[in-house]
Design a protein around this motif. Structure first.
Motif, PDB file in Angstrom:
ATOM      1  N   GLY A 138       0.791  -1.223   0.000  1.00  0.00           N
ATOM      2  CA  GLY A 138       0.000   0.000   0.000  1.00  0.00           C
ATOM      3  C   GLY A 138       0.825   1.274   0.000  1.00  0.00           C
ATOM      4  N   TYR A 140       2.870   3.775  -2.155  1.00  0.00           N
ATOM      5  CA  TYR A 140       3.151   4.185  -3.522  1.00  0.00           C
ATOM      6  C   TYR A 140       4.651   4.401  -3.736  1.00  0.00           C
ATOM      7  CZ  TYR A 140       3.682   6.971  -7.683  1.00  0.00           C
ATOM      8  OH  TYR A 140       4.116   7.429  -8.894  1.00  0.00           O
ATOM      9  N   SER A 207      -3.793   9.004 -12.508  1.00  0.00           N
ATOM     10  CA  SER A 207      -3.985   8.741 -11.078  1.00  0.00           C
ATOM     11  C   SER A 207      -2.666   8.758 -10.312  1.00  0.00           C
ATOM     12  CB  SER A 207      -4.681   7.388 -10.875  1.00  0.00           C
ATOM     13  OG  SER A 207      -5.994   7.397 -11.399  1.00  0.00           O
ATOM     14  N   GLU A 211      -0.609  10.720  -6.641  1.00  0.00           N
ATOM     15  CA  GLU A 211       0.095  10.095  -5.526  1.00  0.00           C
ATOM     16  C   GLU A 211       1.472  10.725  -5.327  1.00  0.00           C
ATOM     17  OE1 GLU A 211      -1.017   7.768  -3.524  1.00  0.00           O
ATOM     18  OE2 GLU A 211      -2.814   7.008  -4.552  1.00  0.00           O
ATOM     19  N   ARG A 214       1.229  15.869  -4.382  1.00  0.00           N
ATOM     20  CA  ARG A 214      -0.007  16.113  -3.637  1.00  0.00           C
ATOM     21  C   ARG A 214      -0.542  17.528  -3.865  1.00  0.00           C
ATOM     22  NH1 ARG A 214      -2.492  11.470  -1.676  1.00  0.00           N
ATOM     23  NH2 ARG A 214      -0.862   9.955  -1.214  1.00  0.00           N
ATOM     24  N   TYR A 301      -6.772   1.361 -10.674  1.00  0.00           N
ATOM     25  CA  TYR A 301      -7.068   2.795 -10.812  1.00  0.00           C
ATOM     26  C   TYR A 301      -8.221   3.007 -11.795  1.00  0.00           C
ATOM     27  CZ  TYR A 301      -3.008   4.628  -8.246  1.00  0.00           C
ATOM     28  OH  TYR A 301      -2.102   4.975  -7.268  1.00  0.00           O
ATOM     29  N   GLU A 310     -13.379   4.193  -4.169  1.00  0.00           N
ATOM     30  CA  GLU A 310     -12.190   4.868  -3.641  1.00  0.00           C
ATOM     31  C   GLU A 310     -10.941   4.370  -4.361  1.00  0.00           C
ATOM     32  OE1 GLU A 310     -10.270   5.911   0.757  1.00  0.00           O
ATOM     33  OE2 GLU A 310     -11.724   4.273   0.531  1.00  0.00           O
ATOM     34  N   ARG A 311     -10.038   5.309  -4.705  1.00  0.00           N
ATOM     35  CA  ARG A 311      -8.841   4.968  -5.472  1.00  0.00           C
ATOM     36  C   ARG A 311      -7.585   5.000  -4.607  1.00  0.00           C
ATOM     37  NH1 ARG A 311      -7.558   8.660  -9.191  1.00  0.00           N
ATOM     38  NH2 ARG A 311      -8.780  10.230  -8.100  1.00  0.00           N
ATOM     39  N   GLU A 312      -7.719   4.659  -3.341  1.00  0.00           N
ATOM     40  CA  GLU A 312      -6.576   4.617  -2.432  1.00  0.00           C
ATOM     41  C   GLU A 312      -5.937   3.232  -2.461  1.00  0.00           C
ATOM     42  OE1 GLU A 312      -5.082   6.938  -0.652  1.00  0.00           O
ATOM     43  OE2 GLU A 312      -6.418   8.521  -1.364  1.00  0.00           O
ATOM     44  N   LEU A 313      -4.615   3.193  -2.408  1.00  0.00           N
ATOM     45  CA  LEU A 313      -3.904   1.913  -2.446  1.00  0.00           C
ATOM     46  C   LEU A 313      -4.299   0.980  -1.311  1.00  0.00           C
ATOM     47  CD1 LEU A 313      -0.343   3.234  -3.363  1.00  0.00           C
ATOM     48  CD2 LEU A 313      -1.765   1.782  -4.796  1.00  0.00           C
ATOM     49  N   SER A 314      -4.742   1.556  -0.200  1.00  0.00           N
ATOM     50  CA  SER A 314      -5.073   0.748   0.970  1.00  0.00           C
ATOM     51  C   SER A 314      -6.542   0.348   1.040  1.00  0.00           C
ATOM     52  CB  SER A 314      -4.707   1.523   2.249  1.00  0.00           C
ATOM     53  OG  SER A 314      -5.410   2.759   2.290  1.00  0.00           O
ATOM     54  N   SER A 315      -7.381   0.834   0.117  1.00  0.00           N
ATOM     55  CA  SER A 315      -8.816   0.536   0.198  1.00  0.00           C
ATOM     56  C   SER A 315      -9.083  -0.910  -0.225  1.00  0.00           C
ATOM     57  CB  SER A 315      -9.618   1.505  -0.664  1.00  0.00           C
ATOM     58  OG  SER A 315      -9.435   1.221  -2.033  1.00  0.00           O
TER      59      SER A 315
END
Length: 407
Positions: A138, A140, A207, A211, A214, A301, A310-315
């Motif tokens: 998770g 990036y 996307s 990351e 920011r 993505y 949700e486009r979060e690596l941890s989702s």
């Protein structure tokens, strides 16, 4: 989260890692072996087209803080063709990358087999598990650093091989600047463009830049860094492909040899000696593993953005998408079969998606309401329109090939 400072490399190398896979190694080898340096102009066009589209994709992500699939979903929401657009993204990028992932993992496994002698099936499982562990982190920055290292390894291997072969400079320049299509080369030229200008990299790039850079960083500074990153990374990818094509041309053109990513190392041994096996095995491993990580990431993505997740690596949903892509690819690689029906479907979907994405990207990049002063200028629009026309032709020819209407 603490802001990351702009640097010379970043998401652009993820794009390079994604398109320089075993498929590119094979296509470039076949192009060089079959037609010498005559198709180098298609590579030059591909690099320019990729740089133009990826710059727009990065600019879209940085200015609007939206991924391409998210922008497509929001733009087409409430229209009858909205669900069709979402389906096309999910089918071409989600299912498509799952089908192609087997080839990425197999390529890395073949490279490791060439280095160690251990059967590729065992290595395929190891590559799949390693890719999963990296994505599961998770982080990036970790994923980016690993892919950067693999791209640099790939670059070193193939460029050193290129220097050992030493093709004539004037022949290289002529191949790039004098377009020609030798008899029987049309589909190879299309394949060479298609393996470089790929739609899922547009989703990945728009996307990934979010990351890397920011919101609390100035847009102008982030955009400058992203453009440098894109130019250097795509240029490096072009050099890698040039090295592979030139090496195959110098070694095999006119010989009638049947060349593939799996056997090119052995066939180079008379020219380069025993080291050829280890050079190309290491390069094929890096190409396969980098694509094996980048393809599931791009799929996650794209699919999550298209479906509004949700486009979060941890989702959880994001992880489920890349896990399905990676697991299916690992399964087919381990058992040693290719999901041909799925690959044909993915090729057809990508043949539709590439021109659709190019047209949509060009349209959205001219919207002042969303991009303000960062909308396309005249030069970007002229280059973009030219690329769109070529991708329309490329997509149409790919569909004709998939359905057996052209040989």
């Amino acid at each position: 989260m603490r802001a990351k400072r702009p640097g010379p490399f970043g998401p652009g190398l993820l794009v390079t890692a994604a398109f320089i896979g075993p498929g590119t190694v094979t296509t470039a080898s076949i192009a060089g072996a079959g037609f010498g340096y005559a198709l180098l102009w298609t590579l030059l066009f591909s690099v320019i087209a990729t740089a133009v589209l990826q710059e727009m994709s990065a600019r879209l992500g940085l200015v609007t803080r939206r991924g391409l699939s998210q922008a497509i979903r929001e733009t087409f929401a409430g229209r009858w063709y909205g669900p069709l657009a979402v389906f096309l993204v999910v089918a071409a990028v989600g299912f498509g990358n799952a089908a192609y992932e087997a080839g990425n993992i197999t390529g890395a496994a073949l490279g490791l087999q060439g280095l160690s002698g251990i059967p590729s099936g065992i290595w395929a499982l190891a590559v799949g598990l390693s890719s999963g562990a990296l994505l599961l982190s998770g982080r990036y920055s970790l994923i980016e650093h690993v892919l950067v290292a693999l791209v640099l390894l790939m670059s070193t291997v193939f460029l050193l091989t290129f220097l050992m072969v030493r093709p004539p400079l004037e022949t290289l320049v002529a191949g790039m600047l004098q377009p020609s299509l030798p008899e029987g080369s049309l589909l190879t030229a299309i394949a060479l463009i298609g393996t470089t200008v790929v739609p899922y990299n547009l989703f990945l790039h728009s996307s990934a830049v979010q990351e890397k850079w920011r919101e609390d960083l100035p847009i102008a500074a982030s955009l400058r860094a992203a453009r440098v990153d894109t130019g250097l990374s795509i240029g490096l990818g072009g050099l890698i492909t040039l090295a592979i094509m030139s090496t195959a041309a110098a070694a095999f053109f006119g010989s009638g040899a049947q060349v593939s990513a799996a056997n090119i190392a052995q066939q180079l041994e008379p020219l380069l000696g025993p080291a050829a096996r280890y050079f190309f095995a290491a390069g094929l491993f890096a190409a396969g593993l980098s694509s094996a990580v980048a393809a599931p990431l791009a799929a996650a993505y794209a699919v999550c953005g298209a479906l509004g997740w949700e486009r979060e690596l941890s989702s959880l949903r994001f992880r489920m998408v890349w896990l399905l892509v990676l697991a299916s690819g690992t399964f087919f690689a381990v058992i040693g079969t290719s999901p041909l029906a799925a690959i044909l479907f993915a090729q057809a979907a990508n043949g539709l998606l590439l021109p659709v994405c190019a047209v949509f990207l060009l349209l959205v990049m001219n919207r002042s309401q969303q991009l303000g002063d960062y909308r396309n200028g005249i030069a970007s629009n002229v280059l973009g329109a030219f690329v769109v026309l070529v991708t329309l032709g490329l997509g149409g020819l790919k569909l004709l090939k998939v359905f057996g209407l052209v040989g």
